[in-house]
Enzyme design. Structure first.
Site, PDB file in Angstrom:
ATOM      1  N   SER A  65     -17.551   3.779  12.125  1.00  0.00           N
ATOM      2  CA  SER A  65     -17.719   5.078  11.451  1.00  0.00           C
ATOM      3  C   SER A  65     -18.277   4.994  10.033  1.00  0.00           C
ATOM      4  CB  SER A  65     -16.386   5.816  11.392  1.00  0.00           C
ATOM      5  OG  SER A  65     -16.197   6.539  12.570  1.00  0.00           O
ATOM      6  N   LYS A  68     -21.592   6.530   9.480  1.00  0.00           N
ATOM      7  CA  LYS A  68     -21.779   7.987   9.357  1.00  0.00           C
ATOM      8  C   LYS A  68     -22.231   8.373   7.945  1.00  0.00           C
ATOM      9  CE  LYS A  68     -18.368   8.710  13.011  1.00  0.00           C
ATOM     10  NZ  LYS A  68     -16.970   9.022  13.344  1.00  0.00           N
ATOM     11  N   TYR A 190     -26.049   7.430  18.556  1.00  0.00           N
ATOM     12  CA  TYR A 190     -24.719   7.387  17.916  1.00  0.00           C
ATOM     13  C   TYR A 190     -24.003   6.059  18.199  1.00  0.00           C
ATOM     14  CZ  TYR A 190     -19.837   8.427  16.960  1.00  0.00           C
ATOM     15  OH  TYR A 190     -18.537   8.359  16.495  1.00  0.00           O
ATOM     16  N   TYR A 242     -10.174   9.293   8.160  1.00  0.00           N
ATOM     17  CA  TYR A 242      -9.493   9.906   9.309  1.00  0.00           C
ATOM     18  C   TYR A 242      -8.433  10.870   8.805  1.00  0.00           C
ATOM     19  CZ  TYR A 242     -11.823   5.927  11.446  1.00  0.00           C
ATOM     20  OH  TYR A 242     -12.752   5.004  11.815  1.00  0.00           O
ATOM     21  N   VAL A 260     -13.328   1.967  12.704  1.00  0.00           N
ATOM     22  CA  VAL A 260     -12.335   1.315  13.556  1.00  0.00           C
ATOM     23  C   VAL A 260     -12.616  -0.180  13.762  1.00  0.00           C
ATOM     24  CG1 VAL A 260     -11.550   3.384  14.777  1.00  0.00           C
ATOM     25  CG2 VAL A 260     -13.448   2.034  15.719  1.00  0.00           C
TER      26      VAL A 260
HETATM   27  N1  GLU Z   1     -17.836   4.547  17.652  1.00  0.00           N
HETATM   28  C1  GLU Z   1     -16.507   4.962  17.365  1.00  0.00           C
HETATM   29  C2  GLU Z   1     -16.175   6.230  18.142  1.00  0.00           C
HETATM   30  O1  GLU Z   1     -16.963   7.095  18.175  1.00  0.00           O
HETATM   31  C3  GLU Z   1     -16.393   5.201  15.897  1.00  0.00           C
HETATM   32  C4  GLU Z   1     -14.981   5.411  15.550  1.00  0.00           C
HETATM   33  C5  GLU Z   1     -14.688   5.126  14.133  1.00  0.00           C
HETATM   34  O2  GLU Z   1     -14.983   4.075  13.576  1.00  0.00           O
HETATM   35  O3  GLU Z   1     -14.089   6.039  13.577  1.00  0.00           O
HETATM   36  O4  GLU Z   1     -15.143   6.365  18.717  1.00  0.00           O
END
Ligand code: GLU
Length: 306
Positions: A65, A68, A190, A242, A260
């Site tokens: 993530s 992002k 993604y 999060y 994650v």
């Molecule tokens: N590729 C992971 C998902 O979409 C990213 C999650 C993350 O790092 O928050 O579940």
């Protein structure tokens, strides 16, 4: 007197060692489940170009993530305020992959960092850039000044196989008219962006523009405008960890973004960036030792944005 960052991160590495056994690596992406949970690395990059590292700071890992932030920086720069018609700017108070809120709120994700919001940002990115995947990789390589950064095809494929929830979110967004490109294409980009493999040293370098009002302090290239940099930092502060943004603000006091894969990057505007990696996660999905390491970092340097 200047701060001895090397001594500080060496000390932190020793102090968090007992925590490395306490978290759990992410298993919902099978390729991530195999990572050794006892790894730990940390890197500090100052806007004057000094890099301090310890432990596994040069080891590549899946940034998940954290990616992002890169797509958001690009899309904010291109779309300006039009972006906010499609995605909100409030903390979600829900798990990062929640479907429920999206229905209540008629297909407009709460913020760009929960998965639904990130899928919309990726959709915008595809709309703005031809060959989105390689453009994104080039952008990240340029930010990190490392031409070797690449996608981890095994991780991307592994997530594609098991990413039913993200597929559900993308289909849901599409049903609300908040996804322009085809679901398959958006998911493919993604999953690849999340699979980007970088080290703490890379990440600390790549985030320097956010510590320097949008301009890479070492090349003087404008990555985004000062307003965007301020706003990205604000979004990281409120939505980057999060459902633990409040805890991170309380304990660390810096804007940050986690993934994650166990990475967290934090920004001290006007001064430096700090990246940490420890793959074992706490219940909120953030690196357990990484959270503590950053908390100790702002404690020992006696600095934060507050
Ligand atoms: N590729 C992971 C998902 O979409 C990213 C999650 C993350 O790092 O928050 O579940």
């Amino acid at each position: 007197m200047s701060t001895d960052y090397q001594a500080i991160i060496n000390r932190i590495k020793d102090e968090v060692k007992p925590l490395l056994t306490q978290g759990k690596v992410a298993t919902y992406i099978p390729a991530l489940a195999r990572i050794n949970p006892y790894r730990f690395g940390m890197a500090v990059y100052t806007i004057n170009g000094e890099l301090f590292t310890c432990g596994d700071a040069q080891e590549y890992f899946s940034i998940q993530s954290i990616s992002k932030v890169f797509t958001l920086a690009r899309v904010m720069d291109r779309l300006g305020d039009a972006l906010w018609d499609r995605v909100g700017r409030e903390a979600s108070g829900n798990p990062f992959n929640s479907l429920v809120q999206l229905e209540y709120e008629n297909g407009k994700p709460r913020n760009p960092f929960i998965n639904a919001g990130a899928l919309v940002i990726t959709d915008c990115f595809i709309q703005e850039e031809q060959n989105a995947m390689s453009k994104l990789r080039d952008f990240v390589r340029a930010c990190a000044a490392n031409p070797n950064i690449d996608f981890d095809e095994e991780v991307a494929a592994s997530e594609k196989l098991t990413g039913h929830r993200n597929a559900a979110l993308a289909n849901f967004l599409k049903s609300y008219g908040n996804l322009i490109n085809e679901v398959e294409e958006v998911l493919d980009v993604y999953f690849h962006q999340c699979s980007l493999s970088m080290s703490c040293a890379d990440l600390s370098r790549a985030f320097l523009f956010l510590a320097n009002a949008g301009t890479d302090p070492l090349t003087c290239a404008a990555v985004c405008g000062p307003r965007q940099a301020k706003r990205i930092n604000a979004l990281m502060q409120t939505c980057g960890l999060y459902d633990e943004g409040g805890e991170f603000a309380y304990r660390v006091g810096l804007p940050g973004k986690s993934g994650v894969g166990g990475g967290i990057v934090a920004v001290m505007p006007g001064e430096l960036t700090v990246a940490v990696w420890s793959p074992a996660l706490n219940q909120a999905g953030n690196s357990l030792a990484g959270m503590k390491a950053l908390e100790l970092f702002t404690t020992y340097t006696a600095r934060s944005i507050f």
